[in-house]
Structures are given as structure tokens and as C-alpha cells.
Design an enzyme around this catalytic site. Structure first.
Site, mmCIF file in Angstrom:
data_model
loop_
_atom_site.group_PDB
_atom_site.id
_atom_site.type_symbol
_atom_site.label_atom_id
_atom_site.label_comp_id
_atom_site.label_asym_id
_atom_site.label_seq_id
_atom_site.Cartn_x
_atom_site.Cartn_y
_atom_site.Cartn_z
ATOM 1 N N HIS A 123 0.813 -1.211 0.000
ATOM 2 C CA HIS A 123 0.000 0.000 0.000
ATOM 3 C C HIS A 123 0.849 1.264 0.000
ATOM 4 O O HIS A 123 2.068 1.208 0.180
ATOM 5 C CB HIS A 123 -0.982 0.003 1.172
ATOM 6 C CG HIS A 123 -0.376 -0.031 2.537
ATOM 7 N ND1 HIS A 123 0.396 0.984 3.060
ATOM 8 C CD2 HIS A 123 -0.454 -0.980 3.501
ATOM 9 C CE1 HIS A 123 0.753 0.678 4.297
ATOM 10 N NE2 HIS A 123 0.269 -0.515 4.577
ATOM 11 N N CYS A 140 2.629 -4.875 6.694
ATOM 12 C CA CYS A 140 2.445 -4.650 5.260
ATOM 13 C C CYS A 140 3.737 -4.186 4.604
ATOM 14 O O CYS A 140 4.762 -4.043 5.259
ATOM 15 C CB CYS A 140 1.355 -3.598 5.035
ATOM 16 S SG CYS A 140 -0.284 -4.119 5.596
#
Length: 165
Positions: A123, A140
């Protein structure tokens, strides 16, 4: 009459400029056949077979050493996964999901009495109020928002991602 024409042209020009700033890019190059993340080097590579199409610096989980074992450990998973979803409305600009946890990840977390967690994505960084340097995610893989626009356009669901130590 001439003033009205000029005003209309300005409105159209401003409207076209606004359209050009979309976060949704198009990509017509070679297919991304796999993604490699090299955690130790903080690098991500988008590949077409053996050829590197793009290379990015990345941020990882705030506790980057080792494989993710349970929810909240701050680690980024290691192993081979698949991109399985996309989120155009991510709080981190755009995101593509990774199919963590795999069955073996669930089994290990259950063995130690914890939840394996989930929601592991590549992301962007927008709306992150913390430091945009170093490792800051909860597991992430983060790139800049502008880079994420390109990544989002290039990577398709079903793409294999290898996350290496």
C-alpha cells in the site's frame, strides 16, 4: 460574447487538468509475472519473467526480522503468496492484498494459541500520521502514494509474490 467563450475555455481546461490527476493509472507494458520483496534490502521488484520492470524502496512491519507468526507481532510475512484482492479506497491511498495467512500460517498461530492476523497489503502511505521513514507498518509493504499508483496499475490479482528474508 468573447468573454463568455474565454471563460468556457478556462472551465474546460481546468476540468481536463483535474481529470489528469486521477490515482488510477493505466499500464500497457509487459505483464508483471511475479513480485519479489527482499526484506533485508528493503526493496521490491516487479518482474516480467526474469526481467525487472520496476524497483522500489519499501517500508515493512515495525518489527521486520523473521516471518509473521501472529497478529500484532509487527512482522511482514515471508514466503510465497498471491495477490488476491484490491482496495481502491484504502486508508493508505491504494492497496493490493496478499493471501496471508496460508494454512501453515494459521496452523502455527493456532499451535501457539494466537490469531495469525491478516489484511497484509502492499500500500501507499497517505493518512499515516507517523513517521514516513523506516519500518512503520503492522506487517504490510509500503511505498509512496505515487509509486503505489503505478504498482496498482501493473499488478493484477493472481500475481505471485515472493517475500524473502
Amino acid at each position: 460574447m468573447r468573454v463568455i467563450r474565454i471563460l468556457l475555455m478556462l472551465v474546460v481546461a481546468i476540468g481536463l487538468t483535474a481529470c489528469g490527476s486521477s490515482k488510477f493509472k493505466t499500464y500497457n507494458g509487459p505483464k508483471v509475472t511475479s513480485v519479489q520483496v527482499h526484506k533485508a534490502d528493503r526493496k521490491m521488484y516487479l518482474l516480467h519473467n526474469e526481467r525487472v520492470l520496476k524497483k522500489y524502496d519499501v517500508a515493512l512491519g515495525f518489527n521486520p526480522d523473521g516471518h509473521k507468526q501472529y497478529e500484532g507481532d509487527g512482522r511482514t510475512p515471508e514466503g510465497t503468496y498471491v495477490v488476491d484482492r484490491r482496495n481502491p479506497n484504502s486508508q493508505f491511498h491504494l492497496s493490493v492484498g496478499i493471501n496471508y495467512p496460508r494454512p501453515q500460517d494459521v496452523a502455527y498461530a493456532n499451535f501457539i494459541g494466537k490469531s495469525p492476523g491478516g489484511d497484509i497489503f502492499i500500500h501507499g502511505r497517505s493518512n499515516w500520521n507517523g513517521q514516513n521513514r523506516g519500518d512503520w507498518t503492522h506487517g504490510c509493504i509500503a511505498v509512496t502514494d505515487k509509486e503505489m499508483e503505478t504498482v496498482y496499475a501493473m499488478i493484477k490479482d493472481g500475481t505471485t509474490i515472493h517475500i524473502l528474508p
